[in-house]
Design a protein around this motif. Structure first.
Motif, PDB file in Angstrom:
ATOM      1  N   ASN A  24      -4.102  -3.604   5.265  1.00 46.43           N
ATOM      2  CA  ASN A  24      -5.186  -4.037   4.400  1.00 46.43           C
ATOM      3  C   ASN A  24      -5.900  -5.237   4.997  1.00 46.43           C
ATOM      4  O   ASN A  24      -5.277  -6.257   5.289  1.00 46.43           O
ATOM      5  N   THR A  48      -5.111   1.720   2.625  1.00 44.99           N
ATOM      6  CA  THR A  48      -3.855   1.447   1.910  1.00 44.99           C
ATOM      7  C   THR A  48      -3.821   2.045   0.515  1.00 44.99           C
ATOM      8  O   THR A  48      -2.746   2.118  -0.092  1.00 44.99           O
ATOM      9  N   GLY A  59       0.812  -1.204   0.000  1.00 49.07           N
ATOM     10  CA  GLY A  59       0.000   0.000   0.000  1.00 49.07           C
ATOM     11  C   GLY A  59       0.847   1.256   0.000  1.00 49.07           C
ATOM     12  O   GLY A  59       2.046   1.235  -0.303  1.00 49.07           O
ATOM     13  N   ILE A  64      -2.950  -7.659  -3.069  1.00 45.57           N
ATOM     14  CA  ILE A  64      -3.398  -8.307  -1.837  1.00 45.57           C
ATOM     15  C   ILE A  64      -2.626  -9.606  -1.668  1.00 45.57           C
ATOM     16  O   ILE A  64      -2.538 -10.398  -2.597  1.00 45.57           O
TER      17      ILE A  64
END
Length: 333
Positions: A127, A303, A15, A94
């Motif tokens: 996140n 993020t 992020g 992610i």
């Protein structure tokens, strides 16, 4: 006088956390006038983003605060190096590695705060989806801090200029907000808000409670929660000599508080208070977690994976979070 160490967790490495932390420390010398910041996170992540953004800094690794240098030169950054979980995720990605690296930095900072090597912690964003990919049983920062410090009555406080906002509930689905309302719990929350405001220096704080329904329910026309739950809790709080007003319609209460009518507003759910604060000043809003053994401050945003790695993230909230941690740490020492 030797300044106090303020821990800064790096956040999710995919992020904007690394970017705004580096910008906050390299572009804002006023931060160093208030404290000695110490970044918690993996050195390779910091090195990666220094190279990516063409920044220059001398990263000084410390794992023993007794050996920390007392004097720092321009572009020196103290780093409490946490073990790297590979691979370093690409910006905007992610991943379990992102969640695990985030958690290791937070855990290390909490350990050092409990040992009083740092006096407060300012956190860059993590996140939730990356955390969910790990075996870490916590949803967000507040849950991590609450559980790892064995705390019981933590609360989030947003500060945006003169506007202060507490939250009755946070990360729950919208359809569960009404079911989460409880007279006893609301009364206890009002009492805790009053206590925290006094700890912050307000001798006789005036708290406002936001309404849930439009027009505060309009005498039951748009809902009865104000009549059945919120007003009874407020009346009982007044009987306990707490200066509290409400329920006040949400479309006006935050404006009134920002103008000084109230020291703080108790928001009944996440977006109710977040929208008010971030509309007033998105980049200048900071978050404080109260009720821990130490102060934790945070940026008020996430993020921002969509702009991560592009060098365009605004570090204002990170700067303000670090400065607030330093200021309140001095006052509460």
């Amino acid at each position: 006088m030797k300044t106090k160490h303020i821990g800064i967790t790096l956040g999710d490495p995919a992020g904007i956390g690394p970017e705004i932390v580096l910008k906050a420390l390299l572009n804002h010398p006023e931060v160093y006038e208030l404290c000695t910041p110490v970044v918690f996170g993996p050195l390779p992540v910091l090195k990666k983003y220094l190279t990516l953004f063409g920044m220059e800094a001398s990263l000084i690794s410390i794992n023993d605060f007794k050996k920390a240098p007392e004097k720092l030169f321009q572009n020196d950054i103290l780093v409490f190096n946490t073990p790297l979980v590979e691979p370093i995720p690409e910006p905007g990605q992610i991943s379990a590695a992102g969640g695990e690296n985030s958690f290791k930095a937070i855990n290390a900072a909490i350990e050092q705060a409990l040992e009083k090597n740092i006096c407060a912690i300012a956190t860059a964003p993590i996140n939730k989806q990356s955390l969910k990919k790990t075996q870490i049983p916590f949803l967000d920062h507040t849950a991590i801090f609450t559980n790892l410090t064995d705390s019981h009555h933590t609360m989030t406080l947003f500060v945006t200029g003169n506007l202060r906002i507490f939250f009755y509930s946070r990360h729950i689905p919208f359809k569960e907000i009404v079911n989460a309302l409880d007279e006893e719990r609301l009364l206890e929350t009002i009492k805790v808000c009053n206590q925290y405001l006094k700890q912050m220096g307000f001798e006789n704080p005036h708290l406002a409670v936001a309404a849930l329904n439009p027009h505060a329910g309009e005498d039951g026309l748009f809902g009865t929660e104000e009549i059945d739950i919120i007003t009874p809790a407020i009346e009982r709080a007044r009987m306990a000599n707490i200066r509290v007003t409400g329920p006040i319609p949400a479309d006006s209460v935050f404006h009134l508080a920002s103008r000084g009518r109230y020291e703080a507003v108790l928001s009944l759910y996440h977006d109710q208070g977040h929208i008010a604060a971030k509309t007033l000043d998105f980049f200048g809003t900071i978050s404080l977690t109260l009720g821990l053994p130490f102060l934790r401050t945070s940026v008020d945003h996430g993020t921002a994976f969509e702009i991560a790695g592009k060098g365009i993230a605004n570090e204002t909230s990170m700067v303000e979070a670090i400065k607030a941690a330093a200021r309140y740490a001095w006052e509460n020492d």
